[in-house]
Design a protein around this motif. Structure first.
Motif, PDB file in Angstrom:
ATOM      1  N   ASP A  55       0.824  -1.198   0.003  1.00  0.00           N
ATOM      2  CA  ASP A  55      -0.164   0.248   0.095  1.00  0.00           C
ATOM      3  C   ASP A  55       0.897   1.454   0.166  1.00  0.00           C
ATOM      4  OD1 ASP A  55      -2.068  -1.529  -0.118  1.00  0.00           O
ATOM      5  OD2 ASP A  55      -2.677  -1.204   2.053  1.00  0.00           O
ATOM      6  N   ASN A  56       1.870   1.361   0.737  1.00  0.00           N
ATOM      7  CA  ASN A  56       2.785   2.449   0.798  1.00  0.00           C
ATOM      8  C   ASN A  56       3.437   2.603  -0.525  1.00  0.00           C
ATOM      9  OD1 ASN A  56       5.932   3.391   1.225  1.00  0.00           O
ATOM     10  ND2 ASN A  56       4.682   4.291   3.012  1.00  0.00           N
ATOM     11  N   ILE A  57       3.857   1.635  -1.038  1.00  0.00           N
ATOM     12  CA  ILE A  57       4.729   1.621  -2.383  1.00  0.00           C
ATOM     13  C   ILE A  57       3.733   2.293  -3.452  1.00  0.00           C
ATOM     14  CG2 ILE A  57       5.526   0.185  -4.565  1.00  0.00           C
ATOM     15  CD1 ILE A  57       6.967  -1.434  -2.254  1.00  0.00           C
ATOM     16  N   HIS A  75       3.385   1.870  -9.469  1.00  0.00           N
ATOM     17  CA  HIS A  75       2.472   0.879  -9.357  1.00  0.00           C
ATOM     18  C   HIS A  75       3.352  -0.252  -9.746  1.00  0.00           C
ATOM     19  CE1 HIS A  75      -0.934  -1.982 -10.126  1.00  0.00           C
ATOM     20  NE2 HIS A  75      -0.267  -2.215 -11.428  1.00  0.00           N
ATOM     21  N   LEU A  76       3.206  -1.404  -8.882  1.00  0.00           N
ATOM     22  CA  LEU A  76       3.879  -2.656  -9.412  1.00  0.00           C
ATOM     23  C   LEU A  76       2.946  -3.664  -9.571  1.00  0.00           C
ATOM     24  CD1 LEU A  76       6.781  -2.739  -6.377  1.00  0.00           C
ATOM     25  CD2 LEU A  76       6.925  -1.791  -8.802  1.00  0.00           C
ATOM     26  N   SER A  77       3.144  -4.566 -10.562  1.00  0.00           N
ATOM     27  CA  SER A  77       2.491  -5.760 -11.032  1.00  0.00           C
ATOM     28  C   SER A  77       2.605  -6.519  -9.883  1.00  0.00           C
ATOM     29  CB  SER A  77       2.708  -6.217 -12.208  1.00  0.00           C
ATOM     30  OG  SER A  77       4.035  -6.905 -11.916  1.00  0.00           O
ATOM     31  N   ASP A  78       1.645  -7.624  -9.450  1.00  0.00           N
ATOM     32  CA  ASP A  78       1.928  -8.688  -8.833  1.00  0.00           C
ATOM     33  C   ASP A  78       3.129  -9.216  -8.499  1.00  0.00           C
ATOM     34  OD1 ASP A  78      -0.715  -8.006  -7.555  1.00  0.00           O
ATOM     35  OD2 ASP A  78      -1.637  -9.826  -8.721  1.00  0.00           O
ATOM     36  N   GLU A 120       4.191   3.066  12.177  1.00  0.00           N
ATOM     37  CA  GLU A 120       3.609   2.240  11.055  1.00  0.00           C
ATOM     38  C   GLU A 120       3.490   3.167   9.792  1.00  0.00           C
ATOM     39  OE1 GLU A 120       2.011   0.770  14.895  1.00  0.00           O
ATOM     40  OE2 GLU A 120       1.998   2.799  13.914  1.00  0.00           O
ATOM     41  N   ASN A 121       4.048   2.320   8.586  1.00  0.00           N
ATOM     42  CA  ASN A 121       3.776   2.972   7.223  1.00  0.00           C
ATOM     43  C   ASN A 121       4.881   4.102   7.255  1.00  0.00           C
ATOM     44  OD1 ASN A 121       2.419   2.675   4.728  1.00  0.00           O
ATOM     45  ND2 ASN A 121       1.102   4.671   5.174  1.00  0.00           N
TER      46      ASN A 121
END
Length: 193
Positions: free
Chosen positions: A7-9, A14-17, A75-76
């Motif tokens: 979620d942070n990234i 955007h990264l694929s799975d 956190e995060n």
């Protein structure tokens, strides 16, 4: 744990799975008990960390042994000593857990490998570095131009959940004032309401 990292990234790139899965294997999960150190002054920082649980205090001890807190990583948030990590120099900072905490750690070599194998990761860290520079610049300007009262009010407004988890001593060390002076500020503000 890893979902919070993803979620942070995703706030930055955007990264694929498949890309995220590959990148996630670069991290080592570590649990740190309250009052334990992730890094001590004099050690070489060999990680960048992503906090998934708890709070860390990143601080320096002045010549009198008083803590000067640079920031809190909760956190995060990401946590490291960037000078030591980047330049392979002994740390001038401590990174201490203020609560029982969990962190995902990535080494310099794994980070460099990710830059080569996943070009989006280099963009991710570039964007995060720029945002960190902006935050540090704003903090420096605030330290130079605002009163301690205003810095305290700003801290409470900006980090209401964090404020409730910290002691007055910790907040005072972050603001660069004594515990006694912070108590005066709190009484003064309470009297104005």
């Amino acid at each position: 744990m890893y979902q919070l990292l993803r979620d942070n990234i995703e706030q930055h790139v955007h990264l694929s799975d498949a890309e995220f899965s590959h990148f996630a294997t670069s991290f080592e999960a570590k649990e740190i008990e309250k009052k334990q150190f992730l890094l001590r002054e004099g050690e070489i920082c060999r990680f960048e960390g992503f906090v998934t649980k708890g709070i860390f205090s990143v601080y320096h001890l002045d010549k009198n042994g008083d803590k000067q807190i640079l920031y809190f990583a909760h956190e995060n948030w990401w946590v490291t000593n960037i000078d030591s990590f980047t330049n392979n120099l002994p740390s001038q900072l401590f990174i201490e857990a203020l609560e029982d905490s969990e962190v995902l750690l990535i080494s310099k070599s794994d980070k460099e490998s990710a830059y080569i194998n996943l070009p989006k990761i280099e963009k991710l860290f570039r964007v995060m570095t720029q945002k960190t520079h902006v935050a540090l610049q704003r903090r420096m300007i605030d330290s130079l131009s605002k009163t301690a009262d205003q810095r305290y009010i700003d801290f409470i407004e900006k980090y209401p959940q964090l404020y409730q988890r910290l002691s007055n001593l910790q907040i005072a060390a972050y603001l660069g004032v004594s515990h006694e002076f912070l108590s005066k500020i709190r009484r003064k503000i309470a009297g104005q309401k």
